[in-house]
Design an enzyme around this catalytic site. Structure first.
Site, PDB file in Angstrom:
ATOM      1  N   GLU B  45     -50.060  -3.302   2.681  1.00 21.14           N
ATOM      2  CA  GLU B  45     -49.175  -4.021   3.876  1.00 21.14           C
ATOM      3  C   GLU B  45     -49.094  -2.589   5.094  1.00 21.14           C
ATOM      4  O   GLU B  45     -49.218  -1.781   4.478  1.00 21.14           O
ATOM      5  CB  GLU B  45     -47.288  -4.531   3.177  1.00 21.14           C
ATOM      6  CG  GLU B  45     -47.802  -5.367   2.667  1.00 21.14           C
ATOM      7  CD  GLU B  45     -45.918  -5.246   2.172  1.00 21.14           C
ATOM      8  OE1 GLU B  45     -45.246  -4.492   2.770  1.00 21.14           O
ATOM      9  OE2 GLU B  45     -45.904  -5.644   1.399  1.00 21.14           O
ATOM     10  N   ASP B  56     -35.010  -1.948   6.498  1.00 18.81           N
ATOM     11  CA  ASP B  56     -35.280  -0.151   5.894  1.00 18.81           C
ATOM     12  C   ASP B  56     -34.242   0.779   5.377  1.00 18.81           C
ATOM     13  O   ASP B  56     -33.479   0.872   6.192  1.00 18.81           O
ATOM     14  CB  ASP B  56     -36.613  -0.054   6.312  1.00 18.81           C
ATOM     15  CG  ASP B  56     -37.678  -0.478   7.050  1.00 18.81           C
ATOM     16  OD1 ASP B  56     -38.324  -1.014   5.760  1.00 18.81           O
ATOM     17  OD2 ASP B  56     -38.375  -1.186   7.973  1.00 18.81           O
TER      18      ASP B  56
END
Ligand SMILES: Cc1ncc(COP(=O)(O)O)c(C=O)c1O
Lengths: 396, 259
Positions: B45, B56
């Site tokens: 990724e 995040d």
């Protein structure tokens, strides 16, 4: 004619939606379902009204500002006095509504973001009132410029968590509040402070704030006023949508949203609709201050409550549909309006509200005696006097 | 027939490695990806940095901010993908948020990503209900749009999401909350995977909270693959691509033991 928006997917025209991690999707769907039920629930609405009356201080007056009107020499200026509410701003309308909603959903904890600290104080107040644990995220820079409100929140029993990431302002506080909510969604309700965020937040915040416009409409009718314009400042857009929405189908009444022009529209500012492009932030598609790469840009306003790079999706829709006009005034213009209202009427406005007042300089010459121009005085300025003093000191 | 991403995660316990594009710079990032593949990562990724990464935690927020500060752009990231494609056959996914993709233009992004050899996209702020902002354009170019399930999803949603997912893998969030190595797994994760199994046609990968060989092994006990991001990026920050190599090798060894 503005139809019954948002639609089932939370869209206002193409704006809005639910651009959030899967983790909170079930919570949003649950919130939507519960809210749509309570929206029609007599008992809930009665309870909400009771708190707004007995506790928050509604209805607020629609005050005819004669000396200010005379200063402009045209239409009569009326102020919708949200500054007279408990905790000093319109934010309490929404905070009480959402805290009641959180209780109905069995949540025990609430998180909120705050810029100027007004929503943080309102959320902390509602949580104290209803016995919810409260965590407020606030940018480090904002904690510095709104110290008084930080003390107030702590006194009220809320935990204020400083946010240093990004620009250390409202945008980053909002991201942190959402991250907390994602992590603790099972027992936590997110009390967003403005008419932004993922569906159903823009809808429910608008509903809770629409009491501003509904009251104004009734008060104006009672006095036989011929309203030509309603004016409100736009940060995320909650006091503005609360004022505009009940007038949405009165086409003869112009709705004017006033954004933060900061140091000027060609310099640093936070005038999202004037200077931004549509994009995705904090769960919804709306206007956004961003660069060509889709990175969110730092914004600037002297007013912490307007220092936000996004805006509620319903305003994006009103803008594109021509249902409202969005202009911007600078820090300097807001300060002048702040001083003017204080001197002429003995009312110290919040710097956010001073932006709405500053628009009168350009709006009033186009009005005529016999008309009424309504300005939403969203909050009082006690929190800002230190800032203003410093600002004026620097100018001298 | 299984697509390339799903195939790479079949027949053994899979390892998916996330690296922020342009962190600490593009050259070192490229070395880190190739090292990770060499050390046993099955799928990569590539994180296309965004200024406001809602899903995040601190480590990836900082990596994203540092990459942007160092000049990361969408074009440069697509060029990185293109270079990687010349050097490895491993499936490459781009993980980002919808705004940078929309700013580039969803159709244009799909076309250029496909041309660069990208196999799919992961967009954590695009849930099932909003997939049509990108799904059509991506599908037209043969790119997968990965589906998420979370410990909060509930069986009805899990069933619907898994049944609709046709390519790639099912991204199963190990816990509520953001990316980041700390925190471990949600107790509901095992049940979540078991439920997903009943409806999914694809491999199931667990992410968010895999910090080391031990948590990777825990993931592999019930899922088909483990996704590692923050811990890997932290290794990259501390010890460069060499550290990424030894970190991935340690996970690979542990996963191979689970078989
Ligand atoms: C007094 C006051 N007015 C206006 C605003 C701006 O918010 P909104 O645009 O949601 O009304 C704030 C925000 O902090 C505020 O404190």
């Amino acid at each position: 004619m503005i139809k019954g928006l948002p639609d089932k997917r939370g869209k206002f025209g193409g704006f809005g939606g639910r651009f959030v991690p899967e983790t909170v999707m079930p919570a949003l769907l649950g919130l939507e379902k519960e809210y749509l039920k309570l929206r029609r629930d007599r008992e809930f609405q009665t309870e909400l009204r009771r708190w707004l009356r007995g506790y928050a201080g509604r209805p607020t007056t629609l005050y005819r500002a004669d000396r200010l009107s005379k200063h402009y020499g045209r239409a009569a200026v009326y102020l919708k006095r949200e500054d007279l509410l408990h905790t000093g701003a319109h934010k309490i309308n929404n905070a009480i509504g959402q805290a009641l909603l959180a209780l109905r959903m069995g949540k025990t904890r609430a998180v909120a973001e705050t810029g100027a600290g007004q929503h943080g104080v309102a959320a902390a107040t509602a949580c104290a009132l209803f016995g919810l644990n409260c965590v407020v995220y606030m940018g480090e820079e904002d904690m510095e410029r709104q110290r008084l409100n930080v003390f107030r929140m702590r006194m009220l029993g809320a935990e204020v968590r400083p946010v240093a990431s990004g620009t250390g302002t409202l945008k980053d506080a909002t991201s942190e509040a959402i991250r907390d909510w994602v992590a603790n969604v099972r027992d936590t309700h997110y009390i967003i402070g403005t008419a932004a965020g993922p569906h159903p937040y823009p809808l429910l915040v608008r509903d809770f704030q629409s009491v501003i416009g509904r009251e104004t409409k009734a008060q104006a009718a009672k006095e036989g006023l011929r309203i030509s314009k309603v004016i409100a400042c736009v940060g995320g857009g909650s006091n503005a949508i609360g004022m505009f929405f009940p007038f949405r189908n009165d086409r003869s009444i112009e709705k004017i949203g006033v954004e933060a022009g900061g140091r000027g529209l060609d310099k640093e500012n936070a005038a999202t609709i004037n200077r931004g492009r549509p994009g995705f932030l904090h769960g919804s598609y709306s206007y956004l201050m961003q660069d060509g790469e889709g990175q969110v840009l730092p914004v600037y306003s002297l007013s912490a409550g307007l220092d936000y790079p996004g805006v509620g999706p319903e305003h994006a829709y009103y803008h594109e549909a021509g249902a409202a006009r969005y202009m911007a005034v600078t820090d300097d213009e807001a300060i002048e309006a702040f001083k003017l209202l204080t001197r002429l009427e003995g009312i110290i406005p919040a710097l956010e509200s001073a932006h709405a007042l500053a628009s009168l300089e350009t709006v009033m010459p186009g009005t005529a005696p016999g008309e009424a121009v309504i300005v939403c005085l969203s909050g009082r300025g006690d929190k800002d006097v230190e800032m203003v003093e410093k600002y004026l000191g620097g100018k001298r | 027939m299984m697509d390339k991403i799903a195939r790479a995660l079949t027949g053994k316990k899979g390892l998916i490695a996330y690296i922020t594009a342009g962190f600490p710079d593009y050259a070192e990032c490229e070395r880190a990806v190739l090292t990770a593949v060499g050390a046993g990562a099955d799928v990569i990724e590539i994180g296309l940095p965004f200024s406001d990464p809602l899903a995040d935690g601190p480590v990836l927020q900082k990596a994203s901010a540092d990459a942007l500060f160092a000049g990361a752009t969408t074009e440069k990231t697509l060029r990185l993908a293109n270079r990687l494609r010349q050097k490895t056959a491993a499936p490459l996914l781009i993980m980002s948020y919808i705004n940078p993709i929309a700013a580039f233009g969803v159709d244009r992004f799909a076309a250029e990503a496909a041309a660069a050899g990208i196999d799919g996209l992961i967009l954590p702020d695009v849930p099932e209900e909003e997939k049509d902002v990108a799904a059509g354009a991506l599908e037209k170019r043969g790119l997968s749009l990965i589906s998420f399930i979370a410990p909060t999803s509930g069986e009805e949603r899990i069933a619907a999401i898994c049944a609709r997912a046709r390519t790639g893998f099912i991204y199963c969030l190990a816990r509520t909350g953001v990316t980041g190595a700390g925190g471990g797994f949600d107790q509901a994760t095992e049940n979540l995977v078991r439920t997903a199994r009943q409806y999914a046609h694809l491999p199931i990968a667990i992410g968010f909270g895999i910090a080391d060989a031990k948590t990777a092994r825990q993931a592999a006990e019930y899922a088909d693959a483990a996704i590692v991001g923050s811990a890997l990026v932290e290794n990259l920050r501390q010890g460069g691509h060499q550290a990424v190599g030894s970190f991935i090798r340690s996970l690979r060894r542990e996963l191979d033991r689970c078989g």
